[in-house]
Write a protein that holds these residues in place. Sequence first.
Motif, PDB file in Angstrom:
ATOM      1  N   ASN A  29       0.830  -1.210   0.000  1.00  0.00           N
ATOM      2  CA  ASN A  29       0.000   0.000   0.000  1.00  0.00           C
ATOM      3  C   ASN A  29       0.858   1.252   0.000  1.00  0.00           C
ATOM      4  OD1 ASN A  29      -2.546  -1.074  -0.172  1.00  0.00           O
ATOM      5  ND2 ASN A  29      -2.803  -1.245   2.034  1.00  0.00           N
ATOM      6  N   THR A  30       1.913   1.237   0.805  1.00  0.00           N
ATOM      7  CA  THR A  30       2.817   2.388   0.855  1.00  0.00           C
ATOM      8  C   THR A  30       3.456   2.609  -0.512  1.00  0.00           C
ATOM      9  OG1 THR A  30       3.285   1.941   3.192  1.00  0.00           O
ATOM     10  CG2 THR A  30       4.855   3.356   2.006  1.00  0.00           C
ATOM     11  N   GLN A  32       2.315   1.735  -3.430  1.00  0.00           N
ATOM     12  CA  GLN A  32       1.320   2.164  -4.403  1.00  0.00           C
ATOM     13  C   GLN A  32       1.009   3.654  -4.274  1.00  0.00           C
ATOM     14  OE1 GLN A  32      -1.762  -0.691  -3.568  1.00  0.00           O
ATOM     15  NE2 GLN A  32      -1.095  -2.050  -5.213  1.00  0.00           N
ATOM     16  N   ASN A  33       1.185   4.196  -3.072  1.00  0.00           N
ATOM     17  CA  ASN A  33       0.883   5.607  -2.836  1.00  0.00           C
ATOM     18  C   ASN A  33       2.108   6.508  -2.945  1.00  0.00           C
ATOM     19  OD1 ASN A  33      -1.857   5.077  -2.393  1.00  0.00           O
ATOM     20  ND2 ASN A  33      -1.454   4.511  -0.271  1.00  0.00           N
ATOM     21  N   THR A  34       3.244   5.934  -3.323  1.00  0.00           N
ATOM     22  CA  THR A  34       4.468   6.704  -3.481  1.00  0.00           C
ATOM     23  C   THR A  34       4.514   7.263  -4.901  1.00  0.00           C
ATOM     24  OG1 THR A  34       5.592   5.249  -1.934  1.00  0.00           O
ATOM     25  CG2 THR A  34       6.991   6.592  -3.340  1.00  0.00           C
ATOM     26  N   SER A  35       4.903   8.533  -5.014  1.00  0.00           N
ATOM     27  CA  SER A  35       4.917   9.169  -6.342  1.00  0.00           C
ATOM     28  C   SER A  35       6.029   8.633  -7.237  1.00  0.00           C
ATOM     29  CB  SER A  35       5.036  10.688  -6.192  1.00  0.00           C
ATOM     30  OG  SER A  35       6.224  11.002  -5.499  1.00  0.00           O
ATOM     31  N   LEU A  37       7.212   5.546  -7.941  1.00  0.00           N
ATOM     32  CA  LEU A  37       6.988   4.109  -7.830  1.00  0.00           C
ATOM     33  C   LEU A  37       7.898   3.326  -8.781  1.00  0.00           C
ATOM     34  CD1 LEU A  37       5.254   1.788  -6.705  1.00  0.00           C
ATOM     35  CD2 LEU A  37       3.666   2.235  -8.559  1.00  0.00           C
TER      36      LEU A  37
END
Length: 190
Positions: A29-30, A32-35, A37
């Motif tokens: 999840n972390t 996936q939410n990182t710009s 990626l």
Amino acid sequence: KAREVYNTETRLAKKIHDELANDVYAVMNTLQNTSTLDERLLTRVEKIYAQTRDISHENSPVLTGEHFENFLKQLFLDFTNDRCKVIHKGLQEVNINQLAKEKQIVVYRALQELLVNMKKYSEATLVLITFSVEKNKLSVAYQDNGKGVENLSVKNGLQNMEIRIKSVGGFITFESKQEKGFQAKFQFKK
């Protein structure tokens, strides 16, 4: 002995699910939410998550008792897909729900291991699992039409299966030939 093995497996499955798989999912999840990626990293983490989930499922509790036959049938359905059909014969006639709990667990885990190996390695399109009772002994024969192996070596999963069957006073045999599929037969007193 069989009950101790089962209790250990169940405890490990719960720990894998509750701790490891959940931690990996949180990292996914972390990511996936990182710009910034990195797709390769995310793919690797997803693979690890799938592996931990599979380990957890392979060692999760087995429903025993009067509902065991249906639980076992569900295992067969879980491995049936567009590429491979798993069929069984004689299950209802052997009164498998009447087996002792430990023996039901052994049957389930042995067949589960055979089906997992089939899915991973054999490229089988058809699996037949035959149940019979002879002189108060339950016999289970597994055969698939997969690619088989030239030199069959009993290690890891197959060795664990052998230990399980012996823990309830039974025996198991394996047979495989390249391009001729894989066969296993186990038997123990009902």
